[in-house]
Structure formats: C-alpha cells, structure tokens
Design a protein around this motif. Structure first.
Motif, short mmCIF file in Angstrom:
data_model
loop_
_atom_site.label_atom_id
_atom_site.label_comp_id
_atom_site.label_asym_id
_atom_site.label_seq_id
_atom_site.Cartn_x
_atom_site.Cartn_y
_atom_site.Cartn_z
N GLN A 48 12.24 4.28 -11.80
CA GLN A 48 10.94 5.59 -11.21
C GLN A 48 10.10 5.76 -12.31
O GLN A 48 10.40 6.10 -13.70
CB GLN A 48 11.80 7.06 -10.65
CG GLN A 48 11.34 7.24 -10.13
CD GLN A 48 10.56 7.08 -8.52
OE1 GLN A 48 11.05 6.59 -8.06
NE2 GLN A 48 9.62 7.63 -8.75
N VAL B 47 9.19 14.63 -6.30
CA VAL B 47 10.31 12.86 -6.23
C VAL B 47 10.08 12.72 -7.67
O VAL B 47 11.03 12.00 -8.19
CB VAL B 47 8.77 11.92 -5.10
CG1 VAL B 47 9.81 11.05 -5.77
CG2 VAL B 47 9.61 12.57 -3.77
N ALA B 48 8.98 12.54 -8.37
CA ALA B 48 8.84 12.46 -9.55
C ALA B 48 7.65 13.58 -10.07
O ALA B 48 6.91 13.30 -9.52
CB ALA B 48 8.74 10.92 -10.24
N GLN C 14 -2.45 -5.64 -4.26
CA GLN C 14 -1.49 -5.21 -3.07
C GLN C 14 -0.39 -6.46 -3.38
O GLN C 14 0.78 -6.62 -3.24
CB GLN C 14 -1.77 -5.54 -1.90
CG GLN C 14 -2.12 -3.66 -1.62
CD GLN C 14 -2.93 -2.98 -0.72
OE1 GLN C 14 -2.59 -3.93 0.13
NE2 GLN C 14 -3.36 -2.06 -0.54
N THR D 192 1.20 -1.21 -0.03
CA THR D 192 -0.39 0.05 -0.31
C THR D 192 1.06 1.24 0.02
O THR D 192 1.93 1.64 0.44
CB THR D 192 -1.19 0.05 1.05
OG1 THR D 192 -2.04 1.34 1.24
CG2 THR D 192 -0.57 -0.06 2.54
N SER E 293 2.97 2.53 -2.42
CA SER E 293 3.96 2.18 -3.06
C SER E 293 3.65 3.36 -4.17
O SER E 293 5.50 2.85 -5.07
CB SER E 293 4.38 0.71 -3.15
OG SER E 293 3.28 0.23 -4.11
N GLY E 294 2.78 3.15 -5.03
CA GLY E 294 2.85 3.78 -6.55
C GLY E 294 1.86 3.57 -7.61
O GLY E 294 2.16 3.71 -8.19
N LYS E 295 1.33 2.02 -6.88
CA LYS E 295 0.89 1.31 -7.34
C LYS E 295 -0.83 2.21 -8.62
O LYS E 295 -0.92 2.01 -10.09
CB LYS E 295 -0.06 0.34 -7.03
CG LYS E 295 0.53 -0.64 -7.38
CD LYS E 295 0.14 -1.34 -6.42
CE LYS E 295 -1.22 -1.36 -5.67
NZ LYS E 295 -0.33 -1.56 -3.89
N THR E 296 -1.50 3.03 -7.27
CA THR E 296 -2.29 3.33 -8.69
C THR E 296 -1.91 4.84 -9.59
O THR E 296 -2.28 5.12 -10.48
CB THR E 296 -3.98 3.87 -7.74
OG1 THR E 296 -4.67 3.12 -6.67
CG2 THR E 296 -4.28 4.66 -8.44
N GLU E 297 -1.11 5.69 -8.31
CA GLU E 297 -0.16 6.64 -9.89
C GLU E 297 -0.01 6.19 -11.19
O GLU E 297 -0.22 6.63 -12.14
CB GLU E 297 0.58 7.24 -9.40
CG GLU E 297 -0.06 8.36 -7.87
CD GLU E 297 -1.07 9.47 -8.24
OE1 GLU E 297 -1.01 9.25 -10.02
OE2 GLU E 297 -1.89 9.30 -7.79
N GLN F 125 -2.39 15.72 -3.22
CA GLN F 125 -1.54 15.31 -3.09
C GLN F 125 -0.34 15.26 -4.70
O GLN F 125 0.47 14.60 -3.93
CB GLN F 125 -2.07 13.62 -4.28
CG GLN F 125 -3.07 12.66 -3.47
CD GLN F 125 -3.85 11.41 -3.80
OE1 GLN F 125 -3.27 11.17 -4.94
NE2 GLN F 125 -4.28 10.98 -3.21
N PRO G 243 7.20 6.96 -14.63
CA PRO G 243 6.47 9.03 -14.32
C PRO G 243 5.64 8.45 -12.90
O PRO G 243 4.45 8.45 -12.56
CB PRO G 243 6.02 9.11 -15.73
CG PRO G 243 6.39 7.72 -16.54
CD PRO G 243 6.72 6.65 -15.48
N TYR G 244 5.13 10.40 -13.71
CA TYR G 244 3.80 10.80 -12.06
C TYR G 244 3.34 11.82 -13.25
O TYR G 244 3.73 12.76 -13.97
CB TYR G 244 4.21 11.59 -10.97
CG TYR G 244 3.49 11.91 -10.53
CD1 TYR G 244 2.66 10.92 -9.09
CD2 TYR G 244 3.58 12.92 -9.97
CE1 TYR G 244 1.69 11.38 -8.66
CE2 TYR G 244 2.66 13.29 -8.91
CZ TYR G 244 2.00 12.69 -8.38
OH TYR G 244 0.80 13.12 -7.59
N GLU H 229 1.72 16.58 -1.69
CA GLU H 229 2.44 15.54 -1.15
C GLU H 229 3.52 14.85 -1.63
O GLU H 229 4.63 15.21 -1.05
CB GLU H 229 1.32 14.65 -0.49
CG GLU H 229 0.72 14.55 0.55
CD GLU H 229 -0.36 13.90 0.47
OE1 GLU H 229 -0.92 12.58 -0.31
OE2 GLU H 229 -1.38 14.22 0.67
N ALA H 230 3.02 14.97 -3.17
CA ALA H 230 4.64 14.62 -3.92
C ALA H 230 5.77 14.81 -4.43
O ALA H 230 6.83 14.21 -4.67
CB ALA H 230 3.85 14.15 -5.47
#
Ligand SMILES: Nc1ncnc2c1ncn2[C@@H]1O[C@H](COP(=O)(O)OP(=O)(O)OP(=O)(O)O)[C@@H](O)[C@H]1O
Length: 294
Positions: free
Chosen positions: A235, A278-279, A173, A33, A35-39, A271, A237-238, A274-275
């Motif tokens: 890493q 980072v990317a 997950q 949870t 870790s960035g899967k949904t993004e 969000q 992308p976002y 928050e991010a």
C-alpha cells in the motif's frame, strides 16, 4: 555516502518496503485509471525533494495530464519545470539526453586525465501518462517525427543513463508496444504495477497475471524488481494536500502574481476528503500513519 533507498509503502505485515534508485535507476508505474499512479508519483517527488538537496537531486517533470497534479512542485528548487505539452516534453527529454551525453564525455575525460570519478546530482525524468507521447497518437508527420525523437532519447537514457545518473520514472495506464517501445520497457526494471483493467494488461506490465486481481483500493500495487525474488503487494504512502501545501507555501516568493486561484487549481483539497483514511502520510519525512492493509 548518500543512501538512495526510498520507502515506497507497507506490506500487509506492516513492513516498510524500500526501492533503491541507485541500484534500479529506471522504473515504470502502471495501472488502470484511478488506481493511484499520480498520487504515488507525487509522493515520490515530495519525499525525495524533502530528503535530498537540489545539489543531490534534480527533477524534470512531464505531466501530460494537463500539469495540474504537479503544479505545486514547481516551487521546489530541485524541479527544473513542469512540462505539460508534447512539444515541451520532447524538448525537456532532449535536455536530459544532452545532459547525459555531456556527463558521459566528462566522465571519460576525468578518468583518463585525472583518474577520478565525478559525482553528479541525480537527474530524474518523471513522466506522468507517458502514453500521450506515443507516435501512434500523432496527427501530422511532423508530430510523429517529434514523438519518435523523444522515444529515441528516452531509449538512450534507459540504456546508458545509469552511470551519468540520469534516470527515468515512467507512468502510464498501460505500457504496451504503442505507448512504450519494448526497447525502453525492458530497461525500466523497477515495476510499480497498480491494479490493471484485465489480465492482459497485467501480463504486459509484470509479464504475468495477478495485478487485475488486486483489491480495488487506490494506492495498492505489486512491486517487482530484480532485487526481490517475488512481487510484493504494497500500500503506497499518500501525501495529503494540506501537508503539501504546508511544505510548499514557504517556498513561494511573496511577490508572485497568480492569474489562477491558487487553492482551486494548485491544491486539490477536496481529494483529501475523498481519500478518507485509506492511507495517509502526515509528513513525507516521518511516517505517522499508513494505510490499513486488508
Ligand atoms: N495511496 C492512496 N491513498 C488514498 N487515496 C489514494 C491513494 N492514491 C490515490 N488515492 C485516491 O485515488 C484518486 C485517484 O488516484 P490517482 O489520480 O493517483 O489515479 P491514477 O492512477 O493516476 O488515475 P489516472 O490514470 O486516471 O490519472 C486520488 O484522487 C485519491 O483520492
């Protein structure tokens, strides 16, 4: 000919890594949870909808984490719908399965009669938190039967969906035997493994340890594919909310009635804050700024 190589992120040596969805049609996206899967899944949808036309690409999006993360994508003409509950998801998977069967019949007919190959759009069934579909979570016998049917359709798509171009991207997950039967898991050859809780989860996803040792940076994952010799640390992308908003706003019909405040629910702007840095992918088409790899 259309290229189906999708940039999926950068290595620590600043090299862009591509995933070829034509060669590896089915994939799983797993990790703990946060870790960035949904993004990452949101990035894939954004990038592909910007790059391909609705005639080339269609999406069925199953978001069993309540539908909020993918709600903005309903406006892309490529997207058939965002399906948020298990019954809706089962119905959507059934439609994908039926499309696949129709295409297979058509392929056979055209080959036999006209000796030519039809060209179909690529239909991607993208599932976020597929574990929720597991028959193990059923509360009634009827519910269990429905979930089993979904798994049966998914298994068929995973086995024979390559030629009729019906693909699966399955996010969860932890794809263990309960949440993802081995018959399906084995066919999802592209693996995007974000940091896992522990060694066992890493072994389930990658068949070896290592993902539990990834640095705790959202969007960091190990990429495994039959086309690469060793797993690659990447890493992802976002797509910041404001970029998504800019892309999607023009697609929303002006007379749309909203019963929910758009900014609060459809776009989770906080969000982006928050991010931090980072990317960040400024636009899905042109990579301007990627995450620093440390
Ligand atoms: N590539 C990225 N770059 C920067 N920040 C990211 C990236 N990916 C994710 N994040 C941040 O991490 C947060 C958690 O990511 P995400 O919701 O994708 O996790 P998840 O693995 O889907 O978690 P869960 O399974 O609990 O839903 C996001 O809200 C976002 O702020």
């Amino acid at each position: 000919m259309t290229s189906w190589s999708i940039p999926i992120g950068k290595t620590r040596y600043n090299q862009t890594v591509y995933h070829n969805i034509n060669k590896i049609p089915h994939a799983k996206v797993a990790g703990a949870t946060g870790s960035g899967k949904t993004e990452f899944l949101r990035y894939l949808v954004t990038y592909m909808c910007m790059r391909y036309s609705p005639k080339q690409l269609e999406f069925i999006i199953i978001d069993l984490k309540n539908g909020v993360s993918f709600a903005p994508f309903q406006w892309f003409p490529h997207v058939h719908g965002i399906f948020k509950t298990v019954p809706e998801a089962v119905d959507a998977i059934k439609k994908a399965y039926e499309t696949m069967v129709e295409r297979l019949i058509e392929v056979e007919r055209l080959r036999a009669v006209f000796r030519r190959e039809p060209v179909y759009s690529r239909l991607i069934v993208l599932i976020d938190e597929g574990g929720e579909l597991s028959p193990a979570f059923a509360v009634t016998d009827e519910d269990k039967a429905m979930r089993r049917t979904a798994m049966h359709y998914l298994s068929s798509i995973a086995r024979i969906g390559r030629e009729p171009r019906v693909n699966i991207i399955y996010g969860t997950q932890r794809p263990d035997a309960d949440t993802l039967p081995v018959a399906i898991r084995g066919q999802l050859e592209g693996v995007f493994c974000f940091r896992t809780e522990n060694e066992l989860d890493s072994k389930i996803v990658l068949r070896h340890e290592g993902a539990e040792k990834l640095r705790w940076i959202p969007g960091r994952f190990l990429y495994k594919s039959p086309l690469v010799k060793h797993d690659i640390e990447i890493q992802s992308p976002y797509v910041p909310q404001k970029v998504l908003k800019r892309l999607i706003e023009p697609l929303i019909p002006s007379d749309t009635f909203y019963d929910i405040p758009r900014d609060e629910v459809r776009f989770r702007d906080e969000q982006v804050q928050e991010a931090g840095d980072v990317a960040c992918l400024e636009t899905p088409m042109k990579t301007k700024r990627w995450g620093r790899i440390s």
